[in-house]
Structures are given as C-alpha cells and as structure tokens.
Design a protein around this motif. Structure first.
Motif, short mmCIF file in Angstrom:
data_model
loop_
_atom_site.label_atom_id
_atom_site.label_comp_id
_atom_site.label_asym_id
_atom_site.label_seq_id
_atom_site.Cartn_x
_atom_site.Cartn_y
_atom_site.Cartn_z
N THR A 131 0.90 -1.36 -0.05
CA THR A 131 -0.02 -0.09 0.12
C THR A 131 0.90 1.24 0.04
OG1 THR A 131 -0.20 -0.09 2.48
CG2 THR A 131 -2.13 -1.06 1.21
N GLN A 132 0.36 2.16 -0.42
CA GLN A 132 1.01 3.62 -0.44
C GLN A 132 0.30 4.76 0.21
OE1 GLN A 132 1.25 5.45 -4.31
NE2 GLN A 132 3.55 6.38 -3.84
N LYS A 133 0.65 5.14 1.46
CA LYS A 133 -0.03 6.03 2.27
C LYS A 133 0.37 7.51 1.95
CE LYS A 133 -2.06 2.98 5.69
NZ LYS A 133 -2.03 1.86 4.90
N ASN A 134 1.65 7.47 2.01
CA ASN A 134 2.34 8.87 1.88
C ASN A 134 3.10 8.81 0.54
OD1 ASN A 134 1.60 10.08 4.24
ND2 ASN A 134 2.93 8.53 5.46
N ALA A 135 4.48 8.87 0.82
CA ALA A 135 5.37 8.81 -0.58
C ALA A 135 5.92 7.35 -0.99
CB ALA A 135 6.72 9.75 -0.42
N ALA A 136 6.77 6.79 -0.12
CA ALA A 136 7.03 5.41 -0.61
C ALA A 136 6.04 4.34 -0.19
CB ALA A 136 8.44 5.27 0.01
N PRO A 137 5.99 3.33 -1.00
CA PRO A 137 5.15 2.09 -0.88
C PRO A 137 5.59 1.47 0.56
CG PRO A 137 6.05 1.73 -2.56
CD PRO A 137 6.54 3.39 -2.41
N VAL A 138 4.49 0.72 1.13
CA VAL A 138 4.76 -0.20 2.34
C VAL A 138 4.35 -1.43 2.12
CG1 VAL A 138 4.54 -0.49 4.74
CG2 VAL A 138 4.45 1.97 3.86
N ILE A 139 5.30 -2.43 2.50
CA ILE A 139 4.86 -3.86 2.22
C ILE A 139 4.74 -4.41 3.66
CG2 ILE A 139 5.77 -6.01 1.26
CD1 ILE A 139 7.61 -4.36 -0.49
N ARG A 140 3.72 -5.31 3.78
CA ARG A 140 3.38 -6.27 4.84
C ARG A 140 3.05 -7.48 4.51
NH1 ARG A 140 -1.87 -7.48 6.63
NH2 ARG A 140 -3.74 -6.44 5.48
N HIS A 141 3.26 -8.44 5.23
CA HIS A 141 3.15 -9.91 4.92
C HIS A 141 2.06 -10.40 5.44
CE1 HIS A 141 4.22 -14.47 5.46
NE2 HIS A 141 4.49 -14.04 4.11
N LEU A 142 0.97 -11.29 4.62
CA LEU A 142 -0.06 -12.02 5.17
C LEU A 142 0.02 -13.39 5.04
CD1 LEU A 142 -3.29 -11.73 6.04
CD2 LEU A 142 -3.53 -11.82 3.60
N PRO A 143 0.69 -14.14 6.24
CA PRO A 143 0.84 -15.34 6.01
C PRO A 143 -0.46 -16.17 5.54
CG PRO A 143 0.49 -14.78 8.43
CD PRO A 143 0.76 -13.62 7.50
N TYR A 144 -0.32 -17.34 5.14
CA TYR A 144 -1.53 -18.36 4.86
C TYR A 144 -2.05 -18.85 6.06
CZ TYR A 144 -0.29 -18.70 -0.17
OH TYR A 144 0.00 -18.48 -1.36
N ALA A 145 -3.40 -18.96 6.32
CA ALA A 145 -3.84 -19.49 7.54
C ALA A 145 -3.34 -20.95 7.91
CB ALA A 145 -5.52 -19.48 7.17
N LYS A 146 -3.19 -21.11 9.08
CA LYS A 146 -2.63 -22.92 9.30
C LYS A 146 -3.66 -23.70 9.04
CE LYS A 146 0.82 -21.41 13.22
NZ LYS A 146 0.42 -19.80 12.93
N THR A 147 -4.83 -23.35 8.88
CA THR A 147 -6.11 -24.45 8.76
C THR A 147 -6.01 -24.73 7.02
OG1 THR A 147 -7.42 -22.46 8.28
CG2 THR A 147 -7.48 -23.48 10.22
#
Length: 417
Positions: free
Chosen positions: A232-248
C-alpha cells in the motif's frame, strides 16, 4: 464476510461499438474485444456488442494481451519475439463528476514498441506502466500518456540480475522482485522498494518463491510460498506487509493472482483443482473453493462485483459467488480441454464486457458469448485461426454533438462506468 466496497470507476468498464451516428448529448455504450491468436502474430479487434470485426493488427509474434486500467491502451506482449507492441483501443472517457463523456475512435497499432529479452509480467497502476523482461537486469517504466503520444519516455530501474520477476510502479518508486542470490533462474526470494534511480528504500520483504501479482483497490499483492505480500502507499514510498497463509489451509500456495473490482479481494490458484479467495481486511482472510475438475482460466467480473468465473477442463464455465465463497452456477460452453500436455497449449480464456461473458474456443475458431445475468449461452462469434488471449475494454458515456462517422450503441439512461 464483510466486503469493502470500492468506488466503481470509469476504468472498470471500457468497451466497443455498433449502430448509428451519435448526436448531441446522447448516451452511448461501446465495448471492444482484443483477441490474440495462439500461433499467429495477429491481434483482432471485435465489436463486443454485435460481433463485427473492426481491425486486424499484425505484430511480430503470438501475443499475451494486457490492458491498462483506463482501457485506453492494450499491450501485446510477445515473448518469443522480444517485443511489446502498443495498441490504442480507440475508447476514452472523461469524468465530469455527474457524468462521463466518451470518445470513440478507430483502434490503431501505435508506433511505440518496448524491446528486450523475454518480455514477461506487465503491471499498470494509475497511468504508470512497468514492463518486466526476464532476460534483462532492468525493468522499463513509462506513462500511459507517453504511449498514446508515441513518446518513448522510458525509465529503466535496475533489478540486480535477469530473472522471472515483476515490477510494480508507484509514482516516484517501484516495488521490484529480488532474484535468488544462489541461482537467478529460480523463483525470486523477496521484494524491495526502490526509487527510480534504483536506490533501495527501507528493508527488503521476504517472499520465497515469489510468483503472481495483482491489484485490488488501494492494495497490490504478490504471491509467495508463505502467503501474500500486501503493498500500500499512504504517503510517498509504498509499504509492504506480509499476510501469512492460514494454518488451517492444506499445504500449497498460489502462483497466479487476480484482483477484485468493486470489492477488495484477491483470487488465486491453490493446486490444480482449487482456488483461494483472499480478503486482506478480514482476520480470517482465506477461503478455499474446490473445483469440479482442474482449472484452465479464471477472471473477476468488473461489473457484477460479487462474481468471478473459472473455466474448468470439462468445458464448463463456473460462476463463483465471492461473498458466499462457493460455485453458484455452472454451464457447459465447449468440448473438454484437458490440462494434460504443454502448459501453453491452446485452451479457452475469458473476458467480461458489459452484460456479456466471452469465452474463446481456440480449437473451434470461435468465441462463445453468454448472458451474464441468465448465465446461458446466447451466441457465437467466428474468428479465423485459434482465438486465444482476450481482453475487453469499454463502457458508457455521453457524446456531445455529432460524433464523426463512428458507430455506437445508444441508451436512454446515462450510466457511465
């Protein structure tokens, strides 16, 4: 499952042509299909609303087609020829708040070409295009406006080493895949934010086995063996976050990803006969859907936001209810197309335009047309050769004054998309 509704934009619904000259302040709908042949270096342009062929463009190799968000440009990516051809769709929209104007012109093959070894993934966001080349150590970034003007204003962003990866453009930045340091021929190992001079911004994000990318709403996703990277990009540089697969979830991962339109979600493959729905805003983000047989191709519906479509090798088109997370309807549209054999054998592809769904049937030289509401076959369009990759552009808008010599479909109500 809650969904975050997105504003339906003009760009989600661009389209073709048809019947009589338009006069002052008339409402016009136009949709066009761009169809690449499987074996020949040809792209056909077809009026989606009446099936008439509008143009045939000769390119340099069999093409994979991508369209911009606005629909003003189509990119014909010819991996075997080392070139990406650019096409003006001939349909443009101008947003005026309470309505949109539509300009309809003849489609044309533009003079601007992108060249390099093994052109691969294409990504476009907010008028900026990033074209990847697997055989090059840099990605090419340029603006859609430059393409339409024939200006080759290309910025090359270094990606360390040639590899099968992806670049995502963000204003003065890009997110690029990181090659495997031990063997660049293997899948990338992560993603990093760089400025347009190639300087790294922030920390790298791990993403083993990176393959597959898509945007939905304000979020762009990259597929990893461990989950998704959400950008996502909230200000200038984009930001990256990790969404892990569900353990199920059972063991597996997604390597082909597409993004929802009108609602924020992603849909991806998860093994040969299952797909996965991803809602990045929910705590329980992943839902698995079992298919009747192996999948061939899948797309989202940009008009009816809660639906997606999956063509399976038994010759059926399956409608996915994204809200319920299940197949709501299936209809047989072609003979079976087995997934055994080469991955790039000619098999059906899907596009959606207005209230119709189009499925190419390359071995029968035709496109099957279905009504999106009744989910029944309504007609066929004959196309010489093996119609394969297909994209649709178009929508509805107002035409002010006589629109010179162009044909279009008219409506009494204004429903600019």
């Amino acid at each position: 499952m809650k969904k975050r509704l997105l504003t339906t934009s003009i760009s989600t619904l661009l389209l073709g042509l048809s019947v009589m000259p338009a006069f002052a302040d008339e409402d016009v709908t136009a949709w066009r299909l761009f169809v690449a042949d499987h074996d020949k270096p040809v792209v056909n342009v077809i009026d989606a609303l009446d099936g008439d062929k509008l143009a045939t463009f000769n390119v340099k190799g069999p093409a994979n087609l991508s369209r911009s968000e606005s629909g003003a440009t189509i990119f014909a990516i010819q991996g075997s020829a080392g070139v990406v051809s650019t096409i003006a769709s001939g349909i443009a929209f101008h947003d005026h708040g309470d309505h949109a104007d539509i300009d309809i012109d003849a489609p044309k093959l533009l003079p601007l070409e992108l060249t390099g070894k093994k052109p691969g993934h294409f990504v476009e966001r907010q008028g900026k295009i990033a074209q990847w080349f697997d055989g090059e150590d840099s990605a090419q970034i340029l603006g859609e406006s430059s393409v339409l003007k024939g200006q080759k204003n290309i910025t090359k962003v270094n990606v360390v080493a040639p590899h099968h990866g992806v670049a995502v453009p963000y204003d003065n930045y890009a997110v690029v895949s990181i090659p495997n340091p031990d063997d660049a021929s293997k899948r990338p190992v992560g993603a990093r934010v760089v400025d347009l001079q190639g300087k790294k911004v922030g920390d790298d994000a791990l993403c083993p086995g990176l393959h597959g990318s898509a945007g939905s709403g304000d979020t762009f996703a990259l597929s990893c063996e461990t989950g998704l990277l959400l950008i996502t990009q909230k200000n200038a540089a984009p930001v990256i976050r990790h969404l892990p697969y569900a353990k199920t979830l059972p063991e597996g991962s997604t390597s082909t990803l597409i993004g929802g339109k009108g609602m924020q979600y992603f849909i991806g493959n998860y093994g040969p006969d299952r797909i996965i729905l991803v809602d990045p805003t929910e705590s329980d983000s992943f839902r698995l859907i079992q298919l009747p047989t192996r999948r061939v191709h899948f797309v989202v519906d940009p008009v009816r936001a809660k639906f997606a479509y999956v063509f399976t090798e038994d010759g059926k088109l399956n409608r996915i209810d994204v809200l319920k997370g299940e197949i709501s309807q299936s209809v047989r549209v072609t003979d079976p197309y087995s997934m055994d054999g080469h991955w790039n054998d000619p098999r059906p592809r899907i596009a959606v335009a207005d209230n119709k769904i189009y499925v190419t049937d390359p071995l029968k030289s035709k496109i099957i047309v279905l009504d999106a509401t009744s989910f029944k076959k309504t007609s066929e369009i004959s196309v010489e050769g093996q119609p394969f990759n297909i994209v649709a552009v178009g929508g509805s808008g107002k035409v002010h004054g006589e629109h010179h010599d162009h044909e279009a479909h008219h409506h009494d109500d204004d429903h600019a998309h």
